[in-house]
Enzyme design. Structure first.
Site, PDB file in Angstrom:
ATOM      1  N   LYS A  47       0.783  -1.346  -0.009  1.00  0.00           N
ATOM      2  CA  LYS A  47       0.054  -0.054   0.108  1.00  0.00           C
ATOM      3  C   LYS A  47       0.819   1.254  -0.015  1.00  0.00           C
ATOM      4  O   LYS A  47       0.445   2.308  -0.323  1.00  0.00           O
ATOM      5  CB  LYS A  47      -1.086  -0.234   1.143  1.00  0.00           C
ATOM      6  N   GLU A  64      -1.759   7.521   7.996  1.00  0.00           N
ATOM      7  CA  GLU A  64      -2.473   8.436   7.294  1.00  0.00           C
ATOM      8  C   GLU A  64      -3.386   9.362   8.167  1.00  0.00           C
ATOM      9  O   GLU A  64      -3.774   8.902   9.031  1.00  0.00           O
ATOM     10  CB  GLU A  64      -3.520   7.738   6.343  1.00  0.00           C
ATOM     11  N   HIS A 113     -16.019  -3.276   7.056  1.00  0.00           N
ATOM     12  CA  HIS A 113     -15.343  -3.009   5.924  1.00  0.00           C
ATOM     13  C   HIS A 113     -15.686  -4.384   5.050  1.00  0.00           C
ATOM     14  O   HIS A 113     -15.014  -4.355   3.992  1.00  0.00           O
ATOM     15  CB  HIS A 113     -13.615  -3.297   6.347  1.00  0.00           C
ATOM     16  N   ARG A 171      -7.933  -6.858  -8.973  1.00  0.00           N
ATOM     17  CA  ARG A 171      -8.783  -8.031  -9.439  1.00  0.00           C
ATOM     18  C   ARG A 171     -10.217  -7.530 -10.058  1.00  0.00           C
ATOM     19  O   ARG A 171     -10.311  -6.442  -9.958  1.00  0.00           O
ATOM     20  CB  ARG A 171      -8.745  -8.849  -8.149  1.00  0.00           C
TER      21      ARG A 171
END
Ligand code: MV4
Length: 504
Positions: free
Chosen positions: A115, A202, A237, A294
């Site tokens: 990431k 972040e 999530h 994907r």
């Protein structure tokens, strides 16, 4: 390309088989022990066993699956989503075995799997990222170092796993006091989940929307973005409802966001299907979040508003064909589409999995309805895998039209033997904030908390049960009024009767 092995199960295996059949390509299913009679096995042209039920011993076995592909004479492998879809070693093992992996290159998968590398690619492409660290914070970084870096970013912030994604191993930190503890927790979670303890920071956006851009890239340098998908409605999530287009995205934002998505993909020479995730702030600013390398669960809403078969295009791209789609039409949604992920879960019991046999199944049909299912009546929902049994997608010429059709389709849906999330969707689809498209990523949790555990009522089930009882009672209580005319009682006469004919 004459034969494709599908390295997956359930609805996505069925979806890929359908695209192959449309294209005249033979299909090979693989299956674990409990899946030997599963729908994807029965729909494929041939099927190969790959081991016991636990995913590690079957659907995650690179060696066994590549072996099945070789022995079956397949030329290519489609990974679906989940399982090995974003495993660079699997893509490389296919390549080494001279099998076409229907997806991006192992290099692109590995790059975007980090990431931090993905953030750097976005920065290189000139795409805004959430303020944060541009280097991974490994074990050598001390708490004092991290506190100093955090000071520069500001609170609240999020700790995310470099090897993570999709919300796994994420921690929110409200103040410096909480940082050391959260850091330790995030690192150990990342180490055990991904075998890599590295994390990054972040700034946490407080109530963003989660918007993503589908794209396709061919092997001739063309990258085409599609109109966005709105994926803000999530629980733990996991997305629960997705739609396209997003009502929060103006034509200007769409133009900028899709161009940004294409720029990130171009920066890494991306091929095949992929998705760029963004966070969208209330003021219309968007930030790159991560890339999924994907085909995604929610791809049908994009198909419904653009008329493009994304799986068919994945196959064409992997055969070396050029993308001949009209770029402008991909950015101009025709109507509106919405998807509900139907799970074998009990929404009245904390969304506990509800595995077992589907003893009765009536699926919805009619205008604007698409049901991408993975199980049949009589089929089993095993405990070993994701309990999603179907994706219900509706299309309409406007959002209210698509939602009205979704309510109609949910009411027609009848699943017996297991609990499903259908009542939960009936509740969401009656919420006035949802209907007005007033929501963000905190919507589902907030609404569920406000509901305070009050049971979701499966109104549809009760009505059907009552209607059946009423019909039976009317037969019993008023025999004369409902009796068949004389001479029509025997089955043979009944069959040839004029009355039956009028029903045909
Ligand atoms: C965030 C965020 C806010 N700020 N990052 C969740 C899934 C993964 N793809 C990234 N996610 C988020 N990252 C920053 N800097 C909000 C989310 C997020 C989210 C967070 C908490 C609860 C539900 C969420 C749903 C979607 C996205």
């Amino acid at each position: 390309m004459r034969k494709i092995l599908i390295a997956n199960r359930g609805e996505i295996a069925v979806r890929v088989i359908r695209a192959c059949r449309d294209m005249g390509i033979a299909t090979v299913a693989v299956y674990s022990e409990c899946d030997r009679a599963a729908l994807h096995v029965r729909m494929a042209d041939e099927a190969w066993p790959i081991g016991p039920n636990p995913p590690r011993e079957s659907y995650l076995r690179i060696d066994t699956i590549v072996d099945a592909a070789r022995k079956s004479g397949a030329d290519a492998v489609h990974p679906g989503y989940g399982f090995l879809a974003e495993n660079a070693d699997f893509a490389a093992a296919c390549r080494d075995a001279h099998l076409i992996f229907i997806g991006p290159t192992p290099e692109a998968i590995a790059l975007m799997g980090s990431k931090i590398a993905a953030r750097q690619a976005a920065i290189r492409a000139g795409v805004p990222v959430v303020p944060g660290t541009d280097q991974a914070l490994g074990d050598a970084t001390t708490d004092a170092d991290v506190l100093a870096i955090a000071e520069g970013i500001g609170y609240p912030l999020m700790i995310k796993a470099v090897a993570g994604g999709g919300g796994k191993g994420m921690r929110t930190v409200a103040s410096p006091d909480d940082l050391p503890g959260a850091l330790r927790g995030a690192r150990s979670e990342a180490a055990s989940a991904f075998g890599d303890a590295a994390v990054y920071l972040e700034r946490r956006l407080t109530q963003p929307r989660h918007i993503e851009v589908q794209l396709l890239g061919d092997h001739h340098g063309t990258i085409l973005p599609f109109v966005e998908r709105e994926c803000s409605l999530q629980r733990r999530h996991q997305k629960v409802v997705e739609e396209s287009p997003s009502l929060a995205v103006t034509p200007e934002t769409r133009h900028a966001m899709t161009a940004a998505a294409a720029a990130v993909a171009r920066a890494v020479n991306y091929t095949n299907a992929g998705t760029i995730e963004f966070l969208l702030d209330a003021d219309g600013t968007f930030y790159f979040l991560e890339m999924n390398t994907r085909l995604q669960v929610e791809h049908p809403v994009t198909e419904m508003v653009t008329g493009v078969d994304l799986v068919a295009w994945q196959i064409r791209i992997s055969r070396g064909e050029k993308l001949t789609l009209d770029p402008a039409s991909l950015l101009t949604p025709r109507g509106h589409a919405v998807e509900c992920r139907i799970y074998a879960e009990d929404p009245d019991n904390g969304f506990m999995p509800s595995p077992g046999r589907i003893t009765g199944l009536r699926r919805p049909h009619g205008p604007g309805v698409r049901d991408d299912g993975g199980v049949d009546e009589g089929g089993e929902v095993p405990i070993y895998y994701d309990p999603m049994i179907s994706k219900l997608i509706t299309w309409g010429d406007s959002r209210p039209h698509a939602l009205a059709r979704m309510r109609r389709a949910l009411a027609e849906y009848n699943v017996r033997g297991i609990k499903t999330t259908i009542p939960f969707f009936q509740w969401v689809l009656s919420d006035e904030d949802f209907l007005a498209a007033r929501f963000d990523t905190s919507f589902i949790d907030r609404k569920l908390a406000a509901r305070n555990g009050e049971a979701l009522h499966a109104a549809g089930d009760d009505h059907q049960e009552l209607a059946a009882i009423a019909a039976a009672l009317s037969q019993v209580l008023r025999p004369a009024a409902n009796a068949a005319p004389a001479g029509m009682a025997t089955p043979s006469r009944w069959k040839d009767s004029g009355r039956m004919g009028s029903l045909r």
